[in-house]
Write a protein that holds these residues in place. Structure first.
Motif, mmCIF file in Angstrom:
data_model
loop_
_atom_site.group_PDB
_atom_site.id
_atom_site.type_symbol
_atom_site.label_atom_id
_atom_site.label_comp_id
_atom_site.label_asym_id
_atom_site.label_seq_id
_atom_site.Cartn_x
_atom_site.Cartn_y
_atom_site.Cartn_z
ATOM 1 N N THR A 2 0.839 -1.194 0.000
ATOM 2 C CA THR A 2 0.000 0.000 0.000
ATOM 3 C C THR A 2 0.870 1.238 0.000
ATOM 4 O OG1 THR A 2 -0.072 0.185 2.396
ATOM 5 C CG2 THR A 2 -1.728 -1.235 1.350
ATOM 6 N N ARG A 4 0.644 3.613 2.095
ATOM 7 C CA ARG A 4 1.039 3.887 3.469
ATOM 8 C C ARG A 4 2.307 3.119 3.840
ATOM 9 N NH1 ARG A 4 -2.158 6.117 7.161
ATOM 10 N NH2 ARG A 4 -3.991 5.604 5.946
ATOM 11 N N ASP A 61 -7.461 6.784 0.060
ATOM 12 C CA ASP A 61 -7.550 5.429 0.590
ATOM 13 C C ASP A 61 -6.253 4.972 1.231
ATOM 14 O OD1 ASP A 61 -6.110 5.008 -1.725
ATOM 15 O OD2 ASP A 61 -7.574 3.701 -2.663
ATOM 16 N N SER A 62 -5.204 5.753 1.089
ATOM 17 C CA SER A 62 -3.962 5.559 1.840
ATOM 18 C C SER A 62 -3.158 6.848 1.704
ATOM 19 C CB SER A 62 -3.173 4.356 1.297
ATOM 20 O OG SER A 62 -2.883 4.529 -0.069
ATOM 21 N N THR A 201 -11.945 4.126 10.639
ATOM 22 C CA THR A 201 -10.933 3.897 9.600
ATOM 23 C C THR A 201 -11.541 3.882 8.199
ATOM 24 O OG1 THR A 201 -11.201 1.494 9.803
ATOM 25 C CG2 THR A 201 -9.498 2.541 11.161
ATOM 26 N N ALA A 202 -12.842 4.105 8.080
ATOM 27 C CA ALA A 202 -13.520 4.011 6.789
ATOM 28 C C ALA A 202 -12.969 5.012 5.790
ATOM 29 C CB ALA A 202 -15.018 4.233 6.968
ATOM 30 N N TYR A 203 -12.830 4.548 4.534
ATOM 31 C CA TYR A 203 -12.540 5.468 3.436
ATOM 32 C C TYR A 203 -13.733 5.465 2.487
ATOM 33 C CZ TYR A 203 -10.848 7.635 -0.759
ATOM 34 O OH TYR A 203 -10.746 8.474 -1.855
ATOM 35 N N HIS A 205 -15.080 6.262 -1.022
ATOM 36 C CA HIS A 205 -14.526 6.425 -2.363
ATOM 37 C C HIS A 205 -15.248 7.520 -3.140
ATOM 38 C CE1 HIS A 205 -11.709 2.966 -2.492
ATOM 39 N NE2 HIS A 205 -12.497 2.520 -1.524
ATOM 40 N N GLY A 221 -14.698 1.663 2.024
ATOM 41 C CA GLY A 221 -13.626 0.691 2.146
ATOM 42 C C GLY A 221 -12.863 0.879 3.438
ATOM 43 N N SER A 222 -11.938 -0.033 3.699
ATOM 44 C CA SER A 222 -11.037 0.038 4.858
ATOM 45 C C SER A 222 -11.768 -0.020 6.194
ATOM 46 C CB SER A 222 -10.171 1.314 4.809
ATOM 47 O OG SER A 222 -9.441 1.365 3.610
ATOM 48 N N LEU A 223 -12.949 -0.656 6.193
ATOM 49 C CA LEU A 223 -13.718 -0.798 7.427
ATOM 50 C C LEU A 223 -14.375 -2.176 7.412
ATOM 51 C CD1 LEU A 223 -14.697 0.761 9.996
ATOM 52 C CD2 LEU A 223 -16.771 1.295 8.702
#
Length: 252
Positions: A2, A4, A61-62, A201-203, A205, A221-223
């Motif tokens: 990623t 990150r 998203d990162s 932590t949700a992203y 989109h 995403g990310s959740l």
């Protein structure tokens, strides 16, 4: 890997190598020193080489949002504002931020009258083909006499790009799209883009808009569990005609 993780790896490498200031694709300074009788108005100027980007407070998203560490020479309140960002999509995913130069307006309000010196420690990241974490320092002397009118004019232009309070969003709900969670927004008018922040932590989109522009759905995403968003307060920043607006809503 990623963005990150790539940033973390790049930071480890950067800290292990000697500084090479001439090769950096970025430069950071404090610009502008207008005093309104109670507060100074300055700004963090990040200048980037062509094609490079840096991040908004919600980086996508990162990525890495900027972290400002302030050291005034005497007690003062320091507030930073963020101009409305743009969304960029590449092979690494979606990033939210700024292409090339950006100024973050800063308001400095001392507890007692009198001049002061302000120092900044900035941790941020810049991206082109790769993401590079960066650290910078800058300082400025703030007094009653303005020394940098051109810088102050640029700060005021950046402040005009900070999102204003809006009311275009009339409803919000978490729904299922193809078995995956999404945020559904009801709108008064069609936006150019929408950015959503929460304490999770949700992203959220890029929005998919209905034909009439009165509804938007943003995949989440990310959740792992969308139920974590129930009752959450979210900040929604949207662009209409190139102008940014902010709204805060509680999710049902």
């Amino acid at each position: 890997m990623t963005i990150r993780l790539a940033c973390a790896a790049a930071l480890s490498l950067a800290l292990a190598l000697p500084a090479a200031a001439d090769n950096k694709p970025w430069r950071v300074s404090l610009t502008g020193d207008r005093f309104d009788g109670a507060s100074w108005h300055t700004g963090v100027l990040i200048e980037l080489a062509p094609g490079w980007k840096t991040y908004w407070r919600m980086p996508g998203d990162s990525g890495i949002p900027p972290e400002f560490t302030w050291t005034p020479s005497r007690a003062a309140k320091v507030d930073v504002q963020f101009p409305a960002p743009a969304r960029y999509v590449d092979k690494g995913g979606e990033t939210v931020g700024y292409l090339q130069d950006v100024i973050f307006p800063v308001t400095v309000t001392p507890e007692r009258p009198g001049a002061l010196d302000l120092k900044l420690g900035l941790f941020f990241a810049v991206c082109k083909d790769v993401c590079i974490p960066a650290q910078a320092e800058a300082s400025i002397s703030l007094g009653l006499d303005q020394r940098d009118p051109s810088g102050s004019a640029r700060v005021e232009a950046a402040r005009a790009a900070v999102p204003a309070a809006g009311d275009a969003i009339t409803g919000a709900a978490i729904v299922s799209d193809g078995g995956k969670p999404a945020l559904k927004l009801t709108l008064k008018e069609r936006p150019d883009d929408i950015f959503v922040e929460s304490a999770t932590t949700a992203y959220f989109h890029a929005p998919v808009l209905s034909a009439d522009g009165r509804e938007a759905r943003l995949a989440i995403g990310s959740l792992g569990d969308a139920a974590k968003l129930k009752g959450q307060t979210v900040t929604i920043t949207y662009l209409i005609g190139g102008k940014g607006y902010d709204q805060t809503l509680a999710l049902p």
